[in-house]
Write a protein that holds these residues in place. Structure first.
Motif, PDB file in Angstrom:
ATOM      1  N   TYR A   1     -36.464 -18.249  40.110  1.00  0.00           N
ATOM      2  CA  TYR A   1     -37.736 -18.433  40.421  1.00  0.00           C
ATOM      3  C   TYR A   1     -37.747 -17.860  42.223  1.00  0.00           C
ATOM      4  O   TYR A   1     -37.014 -18.226  42.873  1.00  0.00           O
ATOM      5  CB  TYR A   1     -38.355 -19.761  40.370  1.00  0.00           C
ATOM      6  CG  TYR A   1     -38.414 -20.246  39.178  1.00  0.00           C
ATOM      7  CD1 TYR A   1     -39.289 -20.070  38.194  1.00  0.00           C
ATOM      8  CD2 TYR A   1     -37.287 -21.242  38.587  1.00  0.00           C
ATOM      9  CE1 TYR A   1     -39.589 -20.519  36.942  1.00  0.00           C
ATOM     10  CE2 TYR A   1     -37.417 -21.803  37.369  1.00  0.00           C
ATOM     11  CZ  TYR A   1     -38.611 -21.357  36.496  1.00  0.00           C
ATOM     12  OH  TYR A   1     -38.399 -21.896  35.067  1.00  0.00           O
ATOM     13  N   THR A   2     -38.899 -17.336  42.372  1.00  0.00           N
ATOM     14  CA  THR A   2     -39.393 -17.025  43.895  1.00  0.00           C
ATOM     15  C   THR A   2     -39.758 -18.102  44.653  1.00  0.00           C
ATOM     16  O   THR A   2     -39.999 -19.212  43.951  1.00  0.00           O
ATOM     17  CB  THR A   2     -40.378 -15.944  43.966  1.00  0.00           C
ATOM     18  OG1 THR A   2     -41.703 -16.492  43.449  1.00  0.00           O
ATOM     19  CG2 THR A   2     -39.920 -14.823  43.114  1.00  0.00           C
TER      20      THR A   2
ATOM     21  N   CYS B   1     -34.297 -10.783  52.072  1.00  0.00           N
ATOM     22  CA  CYS B   1     -34.792 -10.579  50.811  1.00  0.00           C
ATOM     23  C   CYS B   1     -36.409 -10.821  50.806  1.00  0.00           C
ATOM     24  O   CYS B   1     -37.251 -10.126  50.200  1.00  0.00           O
ATOM     25  CB  CYS B   1     -34.085 -11.137  49.617  1.00  0.00           C
ATOM     26  SG  CYS B   1     -34.750 -10.666  47.831  1.00  0.00           S
ATOM     27  N   TYR B   2     -36.560 -12.135  51.310  1.00  0.00           N
ATOM     28  CA  TYR B   2     -37.888 -12.540  51.257  1.00  0.00           C
ATOM     29  C   TYR B   2     -38.771 -12.614  52.510  1.00  0.00           C
ATOM     30  O   TYR B   2     -39.827 -13.113  52.687  1.00  0.00           O
ATOM     31  CB  TYR B   2     -37.877 -14.144  50.705  1.00  0.00           C
ATOM     32  CG  TYR B   2     -37.800 -14.169  49.269  1.00  0.00           C
ATOM     33  CD1 TYR B   2     -38.595 -13.986  48.353  1.00  0.00           C
ATOM     34  CD2 TYR B   2     -36.376 -14.337  48.760  1.00  0.00           C
ATOM     35  CE1 TYR B   2     -38.393 -13.793  47.098  1.00  0.00           C
ATOM     36  CE2 TYR B   2     -36.182 -14.452  47.426  1.00  0.00           C
ATOM     37  CZ  TYR B   2     -37.235 -14.356  46.551  1.00  0.00           C
ATOM     38  OH  TYR B   2     -37.034 -14.241  45.068  1.00  0.00           O
TER      39      TYR B   2
ATOM     40  N   GLY C   1     -37.502 -21.546  51.325  1.00  0.00           N
ATOM     41  CA  GLY C   1     -38.927 -21.399  50.639  1.00  0.00           C
ATOM     42  C   GLY C   1     -40.005 -22.086  50.617  1.00  0.00           C
ATOM     43  O   GLY C   1     -41.209 -21.625  50.830  1.00  0.00           O
TER      44      GLY C   1
ATOM     45  N   GLN D   1     -43.055 -19.106  43.337  1.00  0.00           N
ATOM     46  CA  GLN D   1     -42.997 -20.048  42.357  1.00  0.00           C
ATOM     47  C   GLN D   1     -42.511 -21.232  42.203  1.00  0.00           C
ATOM     48  O   GLN D   1     -43.090 -21.993  41.790  1.00  0.00           O
ATOM     49  CB  GLN D   1     -42.406 -19.155  41.005  1.00  0.00           C
ATOM     50  CG  GLN D   1     -42.982 -17.754  40.769  1.00  0.00           C
ATOM     51  CD  GLN D   1     -41.815 -16.912  39.945  1.00  0.00           C
ATOM     52  OE1 GLN D   1     -40.754 -16.957  40.131  1.00  0.00           O
ATOM     53  NE2 GLN D   1     -42.447 -16.150  39.100  1.00  0.00           N
TER      54      GLN D   1
END
Length: 171
Positions: free
Chosen positions: A3-4, A48-49, A87, A7
């Motif tokens: 999951y991101t 990456c994010y 996140g 999400q």
């Protein structure tokens, strides 16, 4: 499943917090860990994010308890714990408390986190079936958690996922 961060925030009904600008700023999250992690994995996740671009960059500090640990068997879990906090609360400070995977290491790590009283949130994804823990250890942890509550610290523990094998923990 993978999951991101978005999400994951949606799954925990946290999307509205981010939309309101609540990103963990001014909060310190203490992570209870019995294994090490690879900082380059966390850095890769951040790049990456784009957490170092448009998002605030968290401060991650490792606190070694009883000499820390050289155990790497749970490093993926430790890295995941850090990445989940990044996140969900990208501006939070993160203190990764690493203690030895032993009965006294478990108690001493929780004890250090609570005695330091710098983390408003204490999170652990390490666990053991409570009847296997023993009453004495459970009572000792309960006393520590009551102290944390009196200090205004929130203690969170993962409940586990179906099909997940328990991580090793020596008691």
């Amino acid at each position: 499943n993978i999951y991101t961060a978005d999400q994951l925030a949606s799954a925990y009904s946290m999307s509205a917090l981010s939309a309101d600008g609540l990103n963990g700023e001014g909060i310190t999250v203490g992570l209870f860990e019995l294994s090490t992690y690879t900082s380059s994995d966390v850095t890769h996740f951040e790049s990456c994010y784009d957490f170092n671009g448009s998002h605030p960059s968290p401060t991650i500090t490792t606190v070694n308890v009883d000499g820390g640990t050289t155990d790497t068997t749970g490093s993926g879990e430790v890295t995941l714990d850090i990445e989940d906090v990044i996140g969900l609360a990208p501006a939070a400070n993160i203190k990764v408390y690493e203690g030895p995977n032993s009965g006294t290491g478990v108690f001493d790590t929780y004890s250090k986190m609570i005695a330091d009283d710098t983390a408003q949130v204490i999170s652990s994804s390490w666990g053991l079936c409570e009847p296997d823990e023993g009453q004495s250890a459970a009572d000792s942890e309960n006393t520590l958690f009551e102290e944390a509550a009196v200090q205004g610290q929130t203690v969170l523990a993962a409940a586990g996922e179906p099909g997940e094998e328990p991580r090793p923990r020596v008691v």
